[in-house]
Design an enzyme around this catalytic site. Structure first.
Site, PDB file in Angstrom:
ATOM      1  CE1 TYR A 112      18.627   7.079 103.459  1.00  0.00           C
ATOM      2  CE2 TYR A 112      20.603   7.508 102.161  1.00  0.00           C
ATOM      3  CZ  TYR A 112      19.764   7.832 103.210  1.00  0.00           C
ATOM      4  OH  TYR A 112      20.045   8.890 104.021  1.00  0.00           O
ATOM      5  CE1 TYR A 151      24.309   9.251 101.219  1.00  0.00           C
ATOM      6  CE2 TYR A 151      23.586   8.373 103.338  1.00  0.00           C
ATOM      7  CZ  TYR A 151      23.505   9.330 102.338  1.00  0.00           C
ATOM      8  OH  TYR A 151      22.628  10.362 102.473  1.00  0.00           O
ATOM      9  NE  ARG A 161      26.106  14.171 103.636  1.00  0.00           N
ATOM     10  CZ  ARG A 161      24.989  14.373 104.334  1.00  0.00           C
ATOM     11  NH1 ARG A 161      23.835  13.914 103.916  1.00  0.00           N
ATOM     12  NH2 ARG A 161      25.009  15.051 105.461  1.00  0.00           N
ATOM     13  CG  HIS A 164      22.845  11.458 107.454  1.00  0.00           C
ATOM     14  ND1 HIS A 164      23.878  11.105 106.618  1.00  0.00           N
ATOM     15  CD2 HIS A 164      21.716  11.430 106.689  1.00  0.00           C
ATOM     16  CE1 HIS A 164      23.404  10.907 105.395  1.00  0.00           C
ATOM     17  NE2 HIS A 164      22.100  11.077 105.405  1.00  0.00           N
ATOM     18  CG  HIS A 166      17.494  12.017 106.009  1.00  0.00           C
ATOM     19  ND1 HIS A 166      17.840  13.144 105.311  1.00  0.00           N
ATOM     20  CD2 HIS A 166      18.338  11.044 105.573  1.00  0.00           C
ATOM     21  CE1 HIS A 166      18.842  12.868 104.477  1.00  0.00           C
ATOM     22  NE2 HIS A 166      19.166  11.588 104.625  1.00  0.00           N
TER      23      HIS A 166
HETATM   24 FE   LIG Z   1      20.866  10.635 103.749  1.00  0.00          FE
END
Ligand SMILES: [Fe+2]
Length: 241
Positions: A112, A151, A161, A164, A166
């Site tokens: 991110y 990640y 995770r 995905h 969001h």
């Molecule tokens: Fe996320």
């Protein structure tokens, strides 16, 4: 529950969620929920006109590339270009037109653009990972982006995770806002992810997985995925906890 009438339309109250289709609060395997769950049982308030019709958000200034995350910088981002499209529906299966849909995501390497994400994967100078658009008159939305990477996180030993995106969808009014995550079909990390697994009902869980769609896929250019979102009611797309 009756129906409310305003000047221009008949407004129907929301159907309530099915408890098995939503994550319990707290959900012990997902450790952060222990800190942010209510300590008392929830109180269900009656739906009145103000909860169902307001506030009304303006369209704001949505820019030309806000729904195309691959064109927000000088060059193309690294990664696999994808198209994500679908409809936003209410609890009565009616399309929700002119509603704000926002997305945010990691880059193709699973990183991110955020100060708190410092894991050793590269940032991409051509990818911010945020987009927004409005649904059209049929409740349809469409984004072009890149497929995010999986990640690591610190929830438990060797925690990763599943890939995905969001989503936040405002819906018809403040109480209908939905915040959820869209997953990709066949991800081997589903079985190990306490956020995905927090939804008790398996069918409800699967409502968070986009469908690969050859009709949406464009030759020589991008794979297509369909992700329909139901913002309220017994078959709602689950909230993220
Ligand atoms: Fe996320």
């Amino acid at each position: 529950m009756g129906r409310f009438t305003n000047e221009s339309s008949i407004i129907t109250p929301y159907k309530r969620h099915d408890a098995q289709g939503q994550p319990p609060m707290p959900y012990t395997p997902y450790q952060s929920t222990l800190k942010r769950s209510p300590s008392q049982p929830l109180i269900y308030l009656p739906h009145t006109l103000s909860e169902i019709t307001g506030p009304v958000y303006g369209h704001g200034e949505i820019g030309e590339t806000d729904n195309d995350l691959t064109r927000q910088h000088k060059e193309q981002p690294q990664g696999e270009r994808i198209i994500v499209t679908g409809h936003v529906l209410d609890s009565n299966s009616r399309p929700v037109p002119n509603t704000l849909v926002e997305i945010w995501q990691a880059n193709a390497a699973g990183r991110y653009l955020h100060v708190k994400d410092q894991h050793p994967a590269p940032l991409d100078p051509n990818f911010s990972g945020a987009g927004r658009t409005m649904t059209d008159e049929n409740g349809a939305y469409r984004f072009i982006t890149i497929k995010p990477g999986a990640y690591p996180w610190f929830n438990h030993y060797n925690a990763w995770r599943p890939a995905h995106i969001h989503f936040s969808i405002f819906g018809r009014a403040f109480l209908s806002r939905l915040v959820t995550q869209m997953y990709f079909p066949g991800d081997p990390l589903f079985a190990h992810d306490p956020i995905y697994q927090s939804i008790p009902d398996e069918k409800a869980r699967e409502r968070m997985i986009a469908k690969f769609d050859i009709e949406t896929t464009q030759p020589q250019w991008a794979l297509g995925y369909r992700f329909d979102v139901v913002i309220r009611g017994p078959v709602a797309t689950p909230f993220e906890t």
